[in-house]
Design a protein around this motif. Sequence first.
Motif, PDB file in Angstrom:
ATOM      1  N   MET A   1       1.460   9.675  -5.010  1.00 28.22           N
ATOM      2  CA  MET A   1       0.062  10.303  -5.649  1.00 28.22           C
ATOM      3  C   MET A   1      -0.207  11.124  -3.731  1.00 28.22           C
ATOM      4  O   MET A   1       0.060  12.400  -4.050  1.00 28.22           O
ATOM      5  N   LEU A   2       0.445  10.729  -2.954  1.00 33.25           N
ATOM      6  CA  LEU A   2       0.173  11.782  -1.605  1.00 33.25           C
ATOM      7  C   LEU A   2       1.257  12.769  -2.045  1.00 33.25           C
ATOM      8  O   LEU A   2       1.295  14.119  -1.669  1.00 33.25           O
ATOM      9  N   ARG A   3       3.015  12.284  -2.376  1.00 33.12           N
ATOM     10  CA  ARG A   3       3.426  13.463  -2.239  1.00 33.12           C
ATOM     11  C   ARG A   3       3.067  14.149  -3.793  1.00 33.12           C
ATOM     12  O   ARG A   3       3.157  15.434  -3.652  1.00 33.12           O
ATOM     13  N   ARG A   4       1.714  13.878  -4.502  1.00 31.11           N
ATOM     14  CA  ARG A   4       2.017  14.783  -5.885  1.00 31.11           C
ATOM     15  C   ARG A   4       1.267  15.763  -4.955  1.00 31.11           C
ATOM     16  O   ARG A   4       0.632  16.933  -4.898  1.00 31.11           O
ATOM     17  N   ILE A   5      -0.383  15.204  -4.096  1.00 34.92           N
ATOM     18  CA  ILE A   5      -1.472  16.247  -2.846  1.00 34.92           C
ATOM     19  C   ILE A   5      -0.447  16.968  -2.192  1.00 34.92           C
ATOM     20  O   ILE A   5      -0.795  18.443  -2.213  1.00 34.92           O
ATOM     21  N   VAL A   6       0.488  16.332  -1.488  1.00 32.70           N
ATOM     22  CA  VAL A   6       0.980  17.320  -1.191  1.00 32.70           C
ATOM     23  C   VAL A   6       2.004  19.238  -1.953  1.00 32.70           C
ATOM     24  O   VAL A   6       2.520  19.475  -1.508  1.00 32.70           O
ATOM     25  N   GLY A   7       2.967  18.211  -2.602  1.00 31.81           N
ATOM     26  CA  GLY A   7       3.003  19.050  -3.358  1.00 31.81           C
ATOM     27  C   GLY A   7       2.350  20.173  -3.847  1.00 31.81           C
ATOM     28  O   GLY A   7       2.679  20.915  -4.437  1.00 31.81           O
ATOM     29  N   GLN A   8       1.032  19.686  -4.582  1.00 31.10           N
ATOM     30  CA  GLN A   8       0.492  21.061  -5.359  1.00 31.10           C
ATOM     31  C   GLN A   8      -1.066  21.401  -4.282  1.00 31.10           C
ATOM     32  O   GLN A   8      -1.742  21.769  -5.290  1.00 31.10           O
ATOM     33  N   ASN A   9      -0.265  20.928  -2.819  1.00 29.14           N
ATOM     34  CA  ASN A   9      -1.342  21.822  -2.209  1.00 29.14           C
ATOM     35  C   ASN A   9      -2.791  21.094  -2.069  1.00 29.14           C
ATOM     36  O   ASN A   9      -3.937  22.021  -2.021  1.00 29.14           O
ATOM     37  N   GLY A  10      -2.835  19.394  -2.504  1.00 31.97           N
ATOM     38  CA  GLY A  10      -4.239  19.205  -2.510  1.00 31.97           C
ATOM     39  C   GLY A  10      -4.752  19.604  -3.747  1.00 31.97           C
ATOM     40  O   GLY A  10      -6.552  19.171  -3.494  1.00 31.97           O
ATOM     41  N   VAL A  11      -4.467  20.084  -4.632  1.00 32.08           N
ATOM     42  CA  VAL A  11      -5.306  20.813  -6.326  1.00 32.08           C
ATOM     43  C   VAL A  11      -4.925  19.960  -7.299  1.00 32.08           C
ATOM     44  O   VAL A  11      -3.792  19.763  -7.546  1.00 32.08           O
ATOM     45  N   LEU A  12      -5.522  19.097  -7.267  1.00 36.83           N
ATOM     46  CA  LEU A  12      -5.428  18.108  -8.207  1.00 36.83           C
ATOM     47  C   LEU A  12      -6.158  18.380  -9.607  1.00 36.83           C
ATOM     48  O   LEU A  12      -7.777  19.093  -9.680  1.00 36.83           O
ATOM     49  N   ALA A  13      -5.841  17.943 -11.115  1.00 44.10           N
ATOM     50  CA  ALA A  13      -6.752  17.635 -11.981  1.00 44.10           C
ATOM     51  C   ALA A  13      -7.814  16.876 -11.806  1.00 44.10           C
ATOM     52  O   ALA A  13      -7.639  16.511 -10.772  1.00 44.10           O
ATOM     53  N   ASP A  14      -9.097  16.613 -12.462  1.00 42.56           N
ATOM     54  CA  ASP A  14      -9.894  15.653 -12.677  1.00 42.56           C
ATOM     55  C   ASP A  14      -8.975  14.303 -13.077  1.00 42.56           C
ATOM     56  O   ASP A  14      -9.779  13.520 -12.548  1.00 42.56           O
TER      57      ASP A  14
ATOM     58  N   ARG B   1      -9.121   7.574  -6.782  1.00 44.34           N
ATOM     59  CA  ARG B   1     -10.334   6.549  -6.457  1.00 44.34           C
ATOM     60  C   ARG B   1      -9.711   5.610  -7.781  1.00 44.34           C
ATOM     61  O   ARG B   1     -10.284   4.577  -6.520  1.00 44.34           O
ATOM     62  N   TYR B   2      -8.872   5.160  -8.385  1.00 46.04           N
ATOM     63  CA  TYR B   2      -8.249   3.866  -8.822  1.00 46.04           C
ATOM     64  C   TYR B   2      -7.324   3.046  -7.401  1.00 46.04           C
ATOM     65  O   TYR B   2      -7.555   2.233  -7.329  1.00 46.04           O
ATOM     66  N   LEU B   3      -7.141   4.157  -7.374  1.00 46.74           N
ATOM     67  CA  LEU B   3      -6.219   4.267  -6.603  1.00 46.74           C
ATOM     68  C   LEU B   3      -6.588   3.190  -5.136  1.00 46.74           C
ATOM     69  O   LEU B   3      -6.133   2.886  -4.556  1.00 46.74           O
ATOM     70  N   GLU B   4      -7.445   4.478  -4.762  1.00 49.38           N
ATOM     71  CA  GLU B   4      -8.587   4.198  -3.236  1.00 49.38           C
ATOM     72  C   GLU B   4      -9.465   3.155  -3.376  1.00 49.38           C
ATOM     73  O   GLU B   4      -9.163   1.687  -2.292  1.00 49.38           O
TER      74      GLU B   4
ATOM     75  N   THR C   1       0.742  -1.287  -0.002  1.00 53.50           N
ATOM     76  CA  THR C   1      -0.033   0.298  -0.175  1.00 53.50           C
ATOM     77  C   THR C   1       1.052   0.895  -0.430  1.00 53.50           C
ATOM     78  O   THR C   1       0.922   2.231  -0.197  1.00 53.50           O
ATOM     79  N   ASN C   2       2.351   0.741   0.257  1.00 51.25           N
ATOM     80  CA  ASN C   2       2.709   2.574   0.820  1.00 51.25           C
ATOM     81  C   ASN C   2       3.327   2.488  -0.785  1.00 51.25           C
ATOM     82  O   ASN C   2       3.754   3.549  -0.936  1.00 51.25           O
ATOM     83  N   ARG C   3       3.946   1.770  -1.130  1.00 45.53           N
ATOM     84  CA  ARG C   3       4.398   1.585  -2.280  1.00 45.53           C
ATOM     85  C   ARG C   3       3.348   2.423  -3.234  1.00 45.53           C
ATOM     86  O   ARG C   3       3.857   2.916  -4.444  1.00 45.53           O
ATOM     87  N   MET C   4       2.224   2.173  -3.326  1.00 43.87           N
ATOM     88  CA  MET C   4       1.689   2.546  -4.286  1.00 43.87           C
ATOM     89  C   MET C   4       1.086   3.829  -4.111  1.00 43.87           C
ATOM     90  O   MET C   4       0.416   4.919  -4.574  1.00 43.87           O
TER      91      MET C   4
END
Length: 339
Positions: free
Chosen positions: A202-215, A222-225, A195-198
């Motif tokens: 994505m978590l780093r990308r969310i932090v890097g973009q301050n939670g602003v994600l494209a569609d 959602r696929y990852l979840e 789970t950590n590898r998956m």
Amino acid sequence: MIRHSRALILAVASLFSLYHVLLGVYALDMPTDAAPVLAAMALYLVATFISLWPTSPTRMPLGLALFNLAACAVVPLLVATQLDPQDDLGYSTWYVAAVGTLLTITATRKRPFVAWLGAGFLVVHTVLWAGFGSLGSMGVIGSVVWVAAAVLLSRALAKAGRDARQFARAEREASRWQAAQEAHLYERQVRLTYTNRMALPMLRRIVGQNGVLADDEKLECRYLEAAIRDEIRGRRLLNDAVREQVMAARRRGAIVTLLDEGSIDELDGDVLEHVLNQLAAAIGRTSADKIIARTAADGSETAVTVVGLCSPDPSVSALGQDSSGDEVDLWLEIPRVRA
């Protein structure tokens, strides 16, 4: 646990029993009527021989115990009729030790009540025939002590055996519990690592973009979840091929549910890999809107059941709702054993 050879114990008991008869033969006064004494010896030998039979069960049959009790009553009566309690009897009272030995064997073979009855008869007969003072000189007290020691030792050994079985059972339960805990811990570590590898990129990308994600990034989350949920609920229903086909089905809009209820935990190696490869192939070739893979019940010849449903209204399927008009596109039962 220290174990002794049963044959050795029976041999020692036989020699000890035969020793009493030899003493009786040595003390036998042939000019007197020896027939009752010889009959008592024969009866004692028969009872001892049957009681020490090698293949007999540990617990003496009740019929044999009663026969020994009768022998222990008849032998003193036969021998005492040929003796004078006022004389120096010497080894002529061999029957006292012989009866004590036979009663000890009876008590050792888990018939203590019968042994106590025989010991009581020996005491009463000796008192009536020769008086209280003869209980010590003729060895009656020693025979009673033998019976008491046999009864106590048998109970102690039986209790020790029960305790040993309980300890062994507790040790097996503890070993199984420890193995199960280690298996659960190992599985948790494997799941967390995967789970950590998956999720880490994505978590780093969310932090890097301050939670602003494209569609498309939100959809990827959602696929990852869903993939992480598969790792929790799917467990042994997953290998690389199944993960790849499940993700492909979700990317085309299908709803995939994997449920492992523990009924394939005993499958391993090539057998499990064969089942999972069949599952991956089934998911890959169906165009169903909703795919459910579930392990079969325990004891079933089927390992995994796969169902694919097609909804006539795509919007209903996209919302994850059930429709009474769903059509079965796929029904597959994957057997436990490769054909």
